[in-house]
Design a protein around this motif. Structure first.
Motif, PDB file in Angstrom:
ATOM      1  N   LYS A 286       0.829  -1.208   0.000  1.00  0.00           N
ATOM      2  CA  LYS A 286       0.000   0.000   0.000  1.00  0.00           C
ATOM      3  C   LYS A 286       0.867   1.262   0.000  1.00  0.00           C
ATOM      4  O   LYS A 286       0.570   2.246  -0.691  1.00  0.00           O
TER       5      LYS A 286
ATOM      6  N   HIS B 228      -2.539  11.165  10.900  1.00  0.00           N
ATOM      7  CA  HIS B 228      -3.334  10.010  10.473  1.00  0.00           C
ATOM      8  C   HIS B 228      -2.376   8.963   9.903  1.00  0.00           C
ATOM      9  O   HIS B 228      -1.590   9.261   8.994  1.00  0.00           O
TER      10      HIS B 228
ATOM     11  N   THR C  95      -1.664   6.644   7.655  1.00  0.00           N
ATOM     12  CA  THR C  95      -2.081   6.148   6.344  1.00  0.00           C
ATOM     13  C   THR C  95      -0.844   5.910   5.487  1.00  0.00           C
ATOM     14  O   THR C  95       0.287   6.248   5.878  1.00  0.00           O
TER      15      THR C  95
ATOM     16  N   SER D 175      -8.765   6.458  12.216  1.00  0.00           N
ATOM     17  CA  SER D 175      -8.153   6.695  10.905  1.00  0.00           C
ATOM     18  C   SER D 175      -6.961   5.798  10.606  1.00  0.00           C
ATOM     19  O   SER D 175      -6.461   5.784   9.483  1.00  0.00           O
TER      20      SER D 175
ATOM     21  N   GLN E 295      -4.582   2.936   9.475  1.00  0.00           N
ATOM     22  CA  GLN E 295      -4.553   1.758   8.610  1.00  0.00           C
ATOM     23  C   GLN E 295      -3.565   0.777   9.256  1.00  0.00           C
ATOM     24  O   GLN E 295      -2.350   0.988   9.231  1.00  0.00           O
TER      25      GLN E 295
ATOM     26  N   SER F 229     -12.377  12.733  -1.071  1.00  0.00           N
ATOM     27  CA  SER F 229     -12.332  11.670  -0.073  1.00  0.00           C
ATOM     28  C   SER F 229     -13.581  11.637   0.801  1.00  0.00           C
ATOM     29  O   SER F 229     -13.991  10.567   1.267  1.00  0.00           O
TER      30      SER F 229
ATOM     31  N   ARG G 200     -19.010   4.859   0.444  1.00  0.00           N
ATOM     32  CA  ARG G 200     -18.622   3.542   0.977  1.00  0.00           C
ATOM     33  C   ARG G 200     -19.488   3.163   2.173  1.00  0.00           C
ATOM     34  O   ARG G 200     -19.845   1.996   2.347  1.00  0.00           O
TER      35      ARG G 200
ATOM     36  N   LEU H 141     -11.702   9.442   6.433  1.00  0.00           N
ATOM     37  CA  LEU H 141     -10.659   8.539   6.907  1.00  0.00           C
ATOM     38  C   LEU H 141     -11.218   7.339   7.656  1.00  0.00           C
ATOM     39  O   LEU H 141     -10.671   6.240   7.567  1.00  0.00           O
TER      40      LEU H 141
ATOM     41  N   ALA I  14     -13.317   5.615   4.716  1.00  0.00           N
ATOM     42  CA  ALA I  14     -12.598   5.442   3.445  1.00  0.00           C
ATOM     43  C   ALA I  14     -11.098   5.487   3.738  1.00  0.00           C
ATOM     44  O   ALA I  14     -10.671   5.143   4.836  1.00  0.00           O
ATOM     45  N   GLU I  15     -10.288   5.909   2.782  1.00  0.00           N
ATOM     46  CA  GLU I  15      -8.833   5.868   2.937  1.00  0.00           C
ATOM     47  C   GLU I  15      -8.199   7.243   3.003  1.00  0.00           C
ATOM     48  O   GLU I  15      -6.970   7.364   2.930  1.00  0.00           O
TER      49      GLU I  15
END
Length: 421
Positions: A20, A54, A56, A82, A84, A195, A202, A344, A347-348
């Motif tokens: 990623k 965040h 990510t 947030s 990942q 976003s 989503r 966040l 979603a991403e």
């Protein structure tokens, strides 16, 4: 303070996280150029950095850039929802970063992670929401003596820090990266716009075409969100307290209403105001059956969640980021991502291409603060225009876009006053 070196959810997720991160870095050529220079010049060698951002893939690219410059980085999440987890695992396992972040962490864990990020006595603090700065000034004031400066990524954090500066409480200089043109005009507008719509879709899988979409706040984030919602075919209503922004929204073609009137007609609501109580009990009470409510501001205080729970005590989760609140009369209100940052938490977050600009500004801000040493006053400062323009030029070069250069005569004309008409 803790001396542990990491607190992540699952180390076995690291390979997926690395994939990623690599995918995000392909869309971040400006940060890559800065990383190449940092690797060569090592301007951050030995500098201890505490970062509350965040967690990510895009943030990972920034952290890897700072480490390439020689920084010792401790990273924690700036929002409990947030993170990942695969990215956190990759940073910890593959890059050896001290990461303190778990998706869905509770409030005590969140604050424990903030403390862990500060546990190596940082010389520089990177914030997204000013939580680290607040913790330093309220619970760990002794750390302020070692901190050379900081950076702040978001509007809400800049607002907090300016209040601290006005009160004479701020102990170190902070660069308001959020206010840099390459950040707010692109990240806030294009990033938040895309976003946030992504997060709402989503979470709900609802059709926006034909819906009444209420945008609460018409700053740069609100502008971007309104444009993207309109592009999806929604009828956009804007609520504002600033007369100039309200006038701009009107001239942009949107209907502008007080929130009390918008509450009765909206199908989807999203707050991006940077203030508390933007939608409260009276507004929730007016909403039609099936109204969807989300927040894209940094803190969940933009929605009065206690008032919603009191108004609609029956609650159930029906999709991963969607909770149904049922009123005694049967009317339902759907809350997305527990009222936290929907882009966040559902979603991403922003696309890597736009975070390339924001995090390039961040990297250059860190270098600038350290180079300035104690010369900067303990205040909130703008990122120097020359650094902002450097980021823009690097991005244009990566996109293959050429621009004109002023001639000497043109520069003299702009700098003088004797030429007249």
């Amino acid at each position: 303070m803790t001396t542990t070196t990491r607190d992540i959810s699952d180390e076995t997720l690291a390979p997926r996280g690395r994939d990623k991160i690599e995918w995000a870095e392909r869309a971040m050529p400006v940060l890559a150029a800065i990383r190449e220079r940092f690797s060569r010049d090592r301007p951050l060698a030995g500098v201890r950095v505490a970062a509350c951002l965040h967690v990510t893939a895009e943030t990972a690219a920034l952290v890897r850039t700072l480490r390439a410059g020689g920084a010792d980085v401790r990273l924690c999440a700036s929002n409990p929802l947030s993170t990942q987890d695969d990215v956190a695992a990759s940073l910890a396992v593959h890059d050896g970063v001290a990461v303190f972040a778990r998706a869905g962490e509770d409030r005590p864990t969140y604050f424990a992670h903030l403390a862990a990020a500060l546990s190596h006595r940082p010389q520089l603090v990177m914030d997204d929401g000013a939580d680290l700065a607040t913790l330093v000034h309220t619970r760990h004031p002794a750390l302020g003596d070692a901190i050379v400066g900081g950076t702040e990524e978001t509007t809400s954090g800049v607002t907090r820090l300016r209040a601290m500066a006005r009160d004479g409480a701020l102990r170190y200089p902070v660069i308001a990266v959020n206010d840099a043109v390459a950040k707010h005009m692109f990240d806030n507008r294009y990033g938040t716009g895309q976003s946030t719509i992504d997060g709402i879709l989503r979470a709900t899988n609802r059709l926006l075409a034909g819906a009444c979409f209420v945008v609460c706040g018409y700053g740069w984030c609100g502008r971007g969100l309104a444009a993207r919602a309109a592009g999806m075919g929604a009828r956009v209503v804007v609520t504002e307290v600033d007369p100039l922004r309200a006038l701009e929204a009107t001239m942009d073609g949107y209907q502008v209403l007080p929130i009390a009137r918008a509450a009765a007609i909206g199908d989807v609501f999203c707050t991006v105001a940077g203030n508390r109580g933007v939608i409260g009990g009276p507004e929730f009470a007016l909403m039609k059956d099936g109204a969807v409510v989300a927040n894209a501001g940094h803190f969940d205080v933009e929605l009065d969640l206690a008032a919603l729970a009191a108004l609609a005590p029956q609650r159930r989760r029906i999709r991963p980021a969607l909770d149904e609140f049922v009123r005694p009369d049967g009317r339902r209100i759907y809350l997305l991502a527990e009222g936290r940052l929907v882009n966040l938490a559902a979603a991403e977050g922003h696309p890597a291409a736009v975070m390339d600009l924001s995090f390039a500004d961040q990297a250059l801000a860190v270098e600038f603060v350290l180079a300035s040493g104690r010369e900067l006053a303990a205040d909130v400062h703008a990122l120097p225009r020359a650094l902002d323009e450097e980021v823009a030029r690097l991005k244009l070069r990566a996109l293959g876009v050429e621009i004109d250069v002023l001639s000497r005569e043109q520069r003299d004309y702009l700098a003088g006053w004797r030429a007249g008409t």
